[in-house]
Design a protein around this motif. Structure first.
Motif, PDB file in Angstrom:
ATOM      1  N   ARG A   1       1.723   9.101  -6.037  1.00  0.00           N
ATOM      2  CA  ARG A   1       2.203  10.454  -5.788  1.00  0.00           C
ATOM      3  C   ARG A   1       3.194  10.874  -6.878  1.00  0.00           C
ATOM      4  O   ARG A   1       3.107  11.975  -7.431  1.00  0.00           O
ATOM      5  N   LYS A   2       4.133   9.963  -7.206  1.00  0.00           N
ATOM      6  CA  LYS A   2       5.111  10.271  -8.255  1.00  0.00           C
ATOM      7  C   LYS A   2       4.411  10.487  -9.599  1.00  0.00           C
ATOM      8  O   LYS A   2       4.751  11.417 -10.335  1.00  0.00           O
ATOM      9  N   LEU A   3       3.449   9.617  -9.913  1.00  0.00           N
ATOM     10  CA  LEU A   3       2.714   9.760 -11.163  1.00  0.00           C
ATOM     11  C   LEU A   3       1.964  11.087 -11.190  1.00  0.00           C
ATOM     12  O   LEU A   3       1.936  11.772 -12.220  1.00  0.00           O
ATOM     13  N   GLY A   4       1.364  11.461 -10.062  1.00  0.00           N
ATOM     14  CA  GLY A   4       0.659  12.739  -9.970  1.00  0.00           C
ATOM     15  C   GLY A   4       1.612  13.905 -10.195  1.00  0.00           C
ATOM     16  O   GLY A   4       1.274  14.868 -10.899  1.00  0.00           O
ATOM     17  N   GLU A   5       2.796  13.827  -9.593  1.00  0.00           N
ATOM     18  CA  GLU A   5       3.799  14.882  -9.787  1.00  0.00           C
ATOM     19  C   GLU A   5       4.204  14.963 -11.260  1.00  0.00           C
ATOM     20  O   GLU A   5       4.315  16.056 -11.816  1.00  0.00           O
ATOM     21  N   ALA A  42       0.839  -1.203   0.000  1.00  0.00           N
ATOM     22  CA  ALA A  42       0.000   0.000   0.000  1.00  0.00           C
ATOM     23  C   ALA A  42       0.873   1.252   0.000  1.00  0.00           C
ATOM     24  O   ALA A  42       0.594   2.218  -0.728  1.00  0.00           O
ATOM     25  N   ALA A  43       1.941   1.242   0.799  1.00  0.00           N
ATOM     26  CA  ALA A  43       2.843   2.393   0.834  1.00  0.00           C
ATOM     27  C   ALA A  43       3.500   2.590  -0.536  1.00  0.00           C
ATOM     28  O   ALA A  43       3.641   3.727  -1.010  1.00  0.00           O
ATOM     29  N   GLU A  44       3.894   1.499  -1.188  1.00  0.00           N
ATOM     30  CA  GLU A  44       4.487   1.596  -2.523  1.00  0.00           C
ATOM     31  C   GLU A  44       3.488   2.148  -3.531  1.00  0.00           C
ATOM     32  O   GLU A  44       3.833   2.991  -4.366  1.00  0.00           O
ATOM     33  N   LEU A  45       2.242   1.666  -3.451  1.00  0.00           N
ATOM     34  CA  LEU A  45       1.210   2.163  -4.362  1.00  0.00           C
ATOM     35  C   LEU A  45       0.971   3.656  -4.164  1.00  0.00           C
ATOM     36  O   LEU A  45       0.836   4.410  -5.133  1.00  0.00           O
TER      37      LEU A  45
END
Length: 174
Positions: A94-98, A86-89
């Motif tokens: 978050r990275k994809l959103g950035e 879950a933390a990885e997802l």
């Protein structure tokens, strides 16, 4: 009556019947044999079965306890793994959103620059058209002024007056 028995025993005169004692002893031994055969044997078998049943229940309970501990440990591991995933997802999202945010911002900047360049080109074009139109007007005015000058020979004052009139006409024409 108890006093008589105690007094008789102390005096050594007990009314003891040996036949009764032997008969009672034989009956007691027969009773013990019957109890052993019919009562103690089945009771002992029942007690052994009960003991084995309890031992089996204890073993079963210990096995269930060990299995429960094993399952609990597996559940803890799965929970730990799920939390990690879950933390990885979340981190990936978050990275994809950035990345998407940066992409959108860059696309907006590119579009703004493109619109700015298009506007500059349009301004240059319109300026060139305005200059060309102004040149045409100046040329036509020059021809008009020249034709009028040719028609009549003007004095210096008349020429200035004529030029001022044409300038006013051009000014009002805009």
């Amino acid at each position: 009556m108890l006093d008589l028995f105690v007094l008789g025993a102390a005096a050594g005169k007990l009314p003891v019947n040996l036949g009764d004692i032997i008969f009672q002893l034989v009956v007691f031994i027969i009773l013990l044999a019957l109890l052993r055969k019919f009562a103690f044997g089945p009771i002992m078998n029942i007690m052994k079965q009960r003991e084995e049943h309890i031992a089996n229940e204890i073993d079963s309970a210990e096995q269930n306890h060990q299995e429960a501990k094993k399952l609990a440990e597996e559940q803890r591991e799965l929970l730990k793994k799920s939390r990690t995933e879950a933390a990885e997802l979340i981190e990936n999202a978050r990275k994809l959103g950035e990345e998407q945010k940066e992409g959108i911002i860059q696309a907006a900047r590119d579009e703004a620059n493109r619109l700015k360049e298009a506007a500059k080109q349009e301004i240059v074009q319109e300026k060139e058209q305005a200059v060309a139109a102004l040149r045409e007007q100046v040329a036509s005015l020059s021809v008009l002024v020249a034709s009028k000058v040719i028609e009549k020979e003007l004095s210096l004052e008349d020429q200035e007056k004529l030029i001022n009139e044409y300038i006013q006409e051009v000014g009002e024409g805009r």
